[in-house]
Design an enzyme around this catalytic site. Structure first.
Site, short mmCIF file in Angstrom:
data_model
loop_
_atom_site.label_atom_id
_atom_site.label_comp_id
_atom_site.label_asym_id
_atom_site.label_seq_id
_atom_site.Cartn_x
_atom_site.Cartn_y
_atom_site.Cartn_z
N TYR A 101 0.86 -1.20 0.00
CA TYR A 101 0.00 0.00 0.00
C TYR A 101 0.89 1.24 0.00
O TYR A 101 1.88 1.29 0.71
CB TYR A 101 -0.89 0.01 1.26
CG TYR A 101 -1.68 1.29 1.40
CD1 TYR A 101 -2.96 1.41 0.88
CD2 TYR A 101 -1.12 2.42 2.02
CE1 TYR A 101 -3.69 2.58 0.98
CE2 TYR A 101 -1.83 3.61 2.13
CZ TYR A 101 -3.11 3.68 1.61
OH TYR A 101 -3.81 4.85 1.70
N GLU A 189 -3.29 7.48 -4.26
CA GLU A 189 -3.15 6.20 -3.55
C GLU A 189 -2.94 5.06 -4.53
O GLU A 189 -3.58 5.00 -5.58
CB GLU A 189 -4.43 5.95 -2.74
CG GLU A 189 -4.38 4.69 -1.88
CD GLU A 189 -5.75 4.40 -1.23
OE1 GLU A 189 -5.94 4.81 -0.08
OE2 GLU A 189 -6.59 3.78 -1.89
#
Ligand code: GDP
Ligand code: MN
Length: 378
Positions: A101, A189
């Protein structure tokens, strides 16, 4: 403005962040030809604004042409958390060894940006944050100094042991940072950022939010805005000088002034009804405006009655009355309309409406009650 994945990937591509080869498609037929170009297996991904598409069945791997057609047919039209899928991204399948992530966002409390990375990618990052917070590394980026090379290296080292992978991650983070700053984003993101079987690092998913306050600096971004059906109507109404927001009740509202519109909705709720919309017709009040106001309100099939609540200041009540009469001259109203007009020229307005099918109200409360009753609401 939140972008869909395929739009966000365009930003990534321009920034030089590696992404899989992929194509946007709108039908199973287009999906088949895209899969032919990209090669099998491929991944079909619903393009919607909400997260967790994978869990909702909106991300499917297809190994054969039959599967491409079947999955595409299933996903297009699917409802994911209230959003209907219209677009599909056909993406070359990637052999995943690791899922990480990575994100950059604003950190208001610290007046900085924050870079967040975690080796526990692919899943809900909120879950990682609450269950295993030690698996998330947060680095503050000073807005004047910018992202530092040591921060890029530290993030790389937090994610992987492999030297080459670390190097690729550091480079990607640098590109993500410049993409964030140059485009005035409020979120960039990558989840998951993957390492492939061959040790190549690529962004498999992309989420980008553009700061709406900076939209004026990027006029070309306007094309990225995809309006929902309701938003498109609201947008169109704005062009006609009306602030119209559709809601789910039965009592339509036509009001001048945002404050009065809110108060009117409150009153309808107070007496047990549900407003069908917020509608501010604004200061000036041409008959044309009343016409289109009535059009918008009655185009909502849930509407069972309308409450016209006008405070005549600059707006003249007789103008409103004339507008209402003009609006109903050729096509009779499909629902009962309760009218409360007060202020400038109210007597003249009352005379104009006398003997017509409009239901007069003495004050706001009376009007709200009559409109609720007429709607059979409450
Ligand atoms: P999200 O659920 O909306 O976040 O959609 P993602 O694009 O992140 O996909 C969800 C998950 O599907 C990923 O975390 C992967 O585990 C899996 N996935 C997506 N694309 C591929 C692919 O090309 N190959 C493999 N093996 N898995 C994939
Ligand atoms: Mn994802």
């Amino acid at each position: 403005m939140k972008l869909l994945e395929y739009q966000a990937k365009e930003f990534f591509f321009r920034a030089g962040i590696p992404v899989p080869r992929e194509k946007l498609v709108l039908s199973p037929k287009e999906a088949l030809s895209a899969a032919g170009e990209l090669g099998l297996p491929c991944v079909l991904k619903a393009q919607v604004g909400v997260g967790g598409r994978g869990k909702a069945g909106g991300v499917k791997l297809a190994k054969t042409e039959g599967e491409v057609k079947a999955h595409a047919g299933n996903i297009i039209g699917m409802d994911i958390k209230g959003e209907k899928v219209e677009r599909l991204l056909c993406s070359e399948a990637v052999d995943i060894a690791e899922e990480y992530y990575t994100s950059i966002t604003n950190d208001r409390a610290n007046r900085a940006l924050v870079l967040m990375v975690s080796p526990a990618g692919g899943v809900d990052i909120e879950q990682v944050a609450s269950e295993t917070p030690e698996r998330i590394l947060k680095l503050q980026i000073d807005p004047l100094m910018g992202l530092q090379a040591y921060q890029q290296r530290r993030a790389g080292a937090f994610l992987s042991e492999a030297k080459d992978v670390r190097k690729q991650i550091a480079a990607i983070i640098g590109k993500l940072y410049w993409m964030y700053v140059c485009n005035d984003l409020s979120l960039a993101e990558i989840n998951p950022l993957v390492v492939t079987g061959e040790g190549k690092v690529i962004a498999l998913d992309a989420k980008v939010i553009v700061d709406d306050n900076a939209m004026f600096r990027h006029p070309d971004f306007a094309d990225y805005r995809i309006l929902s059906e309701d938003e498109a109507v609201e947008h169109e109404a704005k062009g006609k000088g009306l602030s119209y927001i559709k809601l789910s009740g039965k009592v339509g509202c036509i009001v001048n002034g945002a404050g009065l519109a809110m108060a009117t909705m409150d009153l309808i709720k107070r007496y047990g009804g549900e407003p069908a919309n917020f509608l501010d017709v604004g200061g000036s009040s041409s008959p044309e405006k009343m016409l289109s106001a009535i059009d918008y309100v009655t185009s909502d099939k849930n509407v069972r009655s309308i409450f016209v609540n006008i405070f005549g200041g600059i707006t003249r009540c007789d103008d409103i009355a004339r507008g209402l009469l003009a609006a109903t001259k050729d096509n009779p109203l499909p629902v009962p309309v309760v009218v409360r007009l007060t202020g400038t020229n109210e007597d003249e307005a009352r005379e104009l409406l006398e003997g017509t099918s409009f239901i007069p109200a003495t004050d706001m409360a009376d009007g709200a009650k009559k409109a609720i009753e007429a709607a059979g609401d409450g």
